[in-house]
Design a protein around this motif. Structure first.
Motif, PDB file in Angstrom:
ATOM      1  N   ASP A 155      38.760 -85.323 -32.266  1.00 58.07           N
ATOM      2  CA  ASP A 155      38.847 -83.873 -32.104  1.00 58.07           C
ATOM      3  C   ASP A 155      39.908 -83.218 -32.986  1.00 58.07           C
ATOM      4  O   ASP A 155      40.458 -82.168 -32.645  1.00 58.07           O
ATOM      5  CB  ASP A 155      39.065 -83.507 -30.633  1.00 58.07           C
ATOM      6  CG  ASP A 155      40.153 -84.317 -29.940  1.00 58.07           C
ATOM      7  OD1 ASP A 155      40.555 -85.360 -30.464  1.00 58.07           O
ATOM      8  OD2 ASP A 155      40.587 -83.902 -28.850  1.00 58.07           O
ATOM      9  N   GLY A 156      40.199 -83.821 -34.121  1.00 57.17           N
ATOM     10  CA  GLY A 156      40.918 -83.146 -35.176  1.00 57.17           C
ATOM     11  C   GLY A 156      42.406 -82.936 -34.966  1.00 57.17           C
ATOM     12  O   GLY A 156      43.040 -83.579 -34.129  1.00 57.17           O
ATOM     13  N   ALA A 157      42.946 -81.999 -35.747  1.00 54.49           N
ATOM     14  CA  ALA A 157      44.393 -81.795 -35.835  1.00 54.49           C
ATOM     15  C   ALA A 157      45.039 -81.536 -34.482  1.00 54.49           C
ATOM     16  O   ALA A 157      46.107 -82.068 -34.183  1.00 54.49           O
ATOM     17  CB  ALA A 157      44.689 -80.634 -36.782  1.00 54.49           C
ATOM     18  N   TRP A 158      44.406 -80.728 -33.654  1.00 53.94           N
ATOM     19  CA  TRP A 158      45.000 -80.320 -32.383  1.00 53.94           C
ATOM     20  C   TRP A 158      44.324 -81.057 -31.232  1.00 53.94           C
ATOM     21  O   TRP A 158      43.976 -80.471 -30.209  1.00 53.94           O
ATOM     22  CB  TRP A 158      44.928 -78.795 -32.240  1.00 53.94           C
ATOM     23  CG  TRP A 158      45.519 -78.137 -33.442  1.00 53.94           C
ATOM     24  CD1 TRP A 158      44.861 -77.494 -34.443  1.00 53.94           C
ATOM     25  CD2 TRP A 158      46.899 -78.108 -33.805  1.00 53.94           C
ATOM     26  NE1 TRP A 158      45.741 -77.064 -35.404  1.00 53.94           N
ATOM     27  CE2 TRP A 158      47.005 -77.426 -35.039  1.00 53.94           C
ATOM     28  CE3 TRP A 158      48.073 -78.584 -33.203  1.00 53.94           C
ATOM     29  CZ2 TRP A 158      48.214 -77.205 -35.686  1.00 53.94           C
ATOM     30  CZ3 TRP A 158      49.284 -78.377 -33.848  1.00 53.94           C
ATOM     31  CH2 TRP A 158      49.344 -77.684 -35.071  1.00 53.94           C
ATOM     32  N   SER A 159      44.179 -82.335 -31.409  1.00 57.29           N
ATOM     33  CA  SER A 159      43.481 -83.204 -30.464  1.00 57.29           C
ATOM     34  C   SER A 159      44.010 -83.083 -29.038  1.00 57.29           C
ATOM     35  O   SER A 159      45.221 -83.116 -28.798  1.00 57.29           O
ATOM     36  CB  SER A 159      43.608 -84.660 -30.929  1.00 57.29           C
ATOM     37  OG  SER A 159      43.124 -85.548 -29.943  1.00 57.29           O
ATOM     38  N   ARG A 160      43.090 -82.971 -28.097  1.00 54.76           N
ATOM     39  CA  ARG A 160      43.438 -82.983 -26.680  1.00 54.76           C
ATOM     40  C   ARG A 160      43.511 -84.404 -26.135  1.00 54.76           C
ATOM     41  O   ARG A 160      43.994 -84.627 -25.022  1.00 54.76           O
ATOM     42  CB  ARG A 160      42.393 -82.193 -25.884  1.00 54.76           C
ATOM     43  CG  ARG A 160      42.356 -80.712 -26.199  1.00 54.76           C
ATOM     44  CD  ARG A 160      43.529 -80.001 -25.578  1.00 54.76           C
ATOM     45  NE  ARG A 160      43.409 -78.546 -25.687  1.00 54.76           N
ATOM     46  CZ  ARG A 160      44.174 -77.678 -25.051  1.00 54.76           C
ATOM     47  NH1 ARG A 160      45.135 -78.120 -24.258  1.00 54.76           N
ATOM     48  NH2 ARG A 160      44.005 -76.385 -25.200  1.00 54.76           N
ATOM     49  N   VAL A 161      43.033 -85.350 -26.913  1.00 52.62           N
ATOM     50  CA  VAL A 161      43.073 -86.757 -26.492  1.00 52.62           C
ATOM     51  C   VAL A 161      44.376 -87.415 -26.943  1.00 52.62           C
ATOM     52  O   VAL A 161      44.902 -88.302 -26.262  1.00 52.62           O
ATOM     53  CB  VAL A 161      41.858 -87.531 -27.052  1.00 52.62           C
ATOM     54  CG1 VAL A 161      41.900 -89.004 -26.641  1.00 52.62           C
ATOM     55  CG2 VAL A 161      40.552 -86.887 -26.577  1.00 52.62           C
ATOM     56  N   ARG A 162      44.935 -86.971 -28.057  1.00 48.71           N
ATOM     57  CA  ARG A 162      46.128 -87.596 -28.627  1.00 48.71           C
ATOM     58  C   ARG A 162      47.294 -87.744 -27.640  1.00 48.71           C
ATOM     59  O   ARG A 162      47.979 -88.779 -27.657  1.00 48.71           O
ATOM     60  CB  ARG A 162      46.593 -86.830 -29.869  1.00 48.71           C
ATOM     61  CG  ARG A 162      47.704 -87.542 -30.642  1.00 48.71           C
ATOM     62  CD  ARG A 162      48.329 -86.665 -31.717  1.00 48.71           C
ATOM     63  NE  ARG A 162      47.387 -86.277 -32.734  1.00 48.71           N
ATOM     64  CZ  ARG A 162      47.109 -85.027 -33.062  1.00 48.71           C
ATOM     65  NH1 ARG A 162      47.705 -84.027 -32.426  1.00 48.71           N
ATOM     66  NH2 ARG A 162      46.238 -84.755 -34.005  1.00 48.71           N
ATOM     67  N   PRO A 163      47.572 -86.754 -26.749  1.00 53.39           N
ATOM     68  CA  PRO A 163      48.710 -86.917 -25.836  1.00 53.39           C
ATOM     69  C   PRO A 163      48.608 -88.116 -24.894  1.00 53.39           C
ATOM     70  O   PRO A 163      49.627 -88.531 -24.330  1.00 53.39           O
ATOM     71  CB  PRO A 163      48.686 -85.598 -25.043  1.00 53.39           C
ATOM     72  CG  PRO A 163      48.071 -84.611 -25.977  1.00 53.39           C
ATOM     73  CD  PRO A 163      47.012 -85.388 -26.693  1.00 53.39           C
TER      74      PRO A 163
END
Length: 389
Positions: A155-163
């Motif tokens: 989901d790209g630069a502002w990923s909601r999964v990354r955290p």
């Protein structure tokens, strides 16, 4: 492997992963925030490289479909100095390893390769949370949720999964682009069309650059790059297109008029895009049941590798999952161990973050010399060795 894979994001990386999983009969669902595949245009031209992006498409079984959308002649390259002097005029001889395609057409062949219903449109993620034992819950803006034991953030630069994996967030990289379009250029903007040529035009200078692609239908798509703080751009009123274009063009005072016309004669309002990057060499410790691909994993300054790396990430993750059907963690570990060094190298290689736009070395002559040197080295490598008698 029968555990369903949940992918967040229907960009090139997420769709490549979905396609490779489908080829291996692994169940997959892609959730995408946009309401449909046609809700917005999908960017401009992409050069798909033979050492990553094309390998991903081969793994996905889409090589023929890819070749069918290649835009012939678009690997041509012109480098001009700021006064309009042509320093390099390289024709597309068909032997290059980076054919150009329209991003939207590439995305469409990936979408067409998936069963109906694979992509769930209109599902904007509002949050994610760990439930334990490798399971995660994804919450969407409409309040609905899905629980999965294998979650992939595409989901790209502002990923909601990354955290779920790391506290790292993208930071402004010091450079922004302003995009303009000239339509039907050969007829309506002949001087600009002649200047750009048949493929890509590059005009670098310390602190600023002009890149233009010749797209389909005689469209010239220009990216005006400026190394300026965000506050500098905040003082420009982009709601007044003519004034904004004129202000940007003033940064190129003294440049050849056929170059500044690419800014001032635009047929659309100039679009400002700030550029962000994750820390170089960004990585995380293994967290059960979740991983990232593409910009969600390794966002960096534009250097021609982003889309290619995202597709390769997707293809390799799909292959790893297929190779380890009974051990998800082994598959995710294998994928990440290959992805981390590859993305770090791409971000710091020449053309990435190592040679900055704001350095004195960012000149047309330096770029011409570099390309000429690489071409000479490649020609020597291809030549048969000779043994002196």
């Amino acid at each position: 492997m029968r555990i369903p894979v949940t992918i967040i994001g229907a960009g090139l990386g997420g769709l490549t992963l979905a396609r490779v999983l489908h080829v291996h009969e692994i169940p997959v669902t892609v959730y995408e925030a946009e309401s449909s595949p046609t809700v917005r245009t999908q960017g401009g031209m992409l050069d798909i490289h033979d050492y990553n992006g094309q390998l991903a498409l081969k793994t996905a079984g889409l090589t023929d479909e890819f070749h069918a959308i290649v835009m012939e002649g678009r690997e041509a390259l012109r480098i001009l100095d700021r006064d309009g002097t042509v320093l390099l005029d390289k024709a597309d001889d068909g032997r290059g390893g980076r054919p150009e395609v329209q991003r939207g057409e590439l995305r469409q062949i990936l979408l067409d390769s998936l069963p109906a219903g694979t992509v769930r449109w209109g599902h904007k993620v509002s949050g994610t949370r760990a439930l334990g034992e490798g399971c995660h819950e994804v919450t969407f803006a409409d309040g609905s949720t899905v629980v999965t034991s294998l979650l992939v953030g595409a989901d790209g630069a502002w990923s909601r999964v990354r955290p779920l994996l790391t506290t790292a967030t993208p930071e402004y990289a010091g450079t922004s682009s302003v995009e303009t379009y000239l339509f039907d250029a050969d007829t309506r903007h002949p001087a600009a069309a002649k200047t750009v040529g048949g493929g890509m035009l590059m005009v670098p200078a310390p602190g600023k650059e002009i890149f233009t692609h010749r797209e389909s239908g005689g469209t010239l798509h220009t990216y005006v790059m400026l190394a300026r703080p965000q506050d500098w751009f905040a003082d420009i009123d982009f709601t007044d297109p003519a004034a904004a274009a004129a202000r940007i063009a003033r940064e190129f005072d003294g440049w050849a008029p056929e170059l500044t016309a690419l800014i001032t004669d635009g047929d659309t309002a100039p679009v400002l895009r700030h550029q962000y990057a994750l820390p170089a060499g960004h990585r995380w410790d293994r967290v059960p049941g979740v991983t990232l691909i593409g910009d969600a994993a390794h966002l960096s300054l534009p250097n021609g590798e982003g889309a290619n790396l995202a597709m390769l990430d997707g293809a390799e993750l799909g292959q790893a999952l297929a190779a380890h059907p009974d051990d998800i963690e082994a598959a995710l570990t294998e994928y990440e161990q290959a992805m981390f060094p590859r993305s770090a190298e791409a971000a710091t290689s020449e053309g990435g973050g190592a040679v900055g736009i704001d350095t004195e070395h960012n000149t047309a002559q330096a770029l011409t010399d570099m390309i000429t040197k690489k071409a000479d080295e490649a020609a020597q490598a291809e030549s048969p060795s000779t043994v002196p008698r």
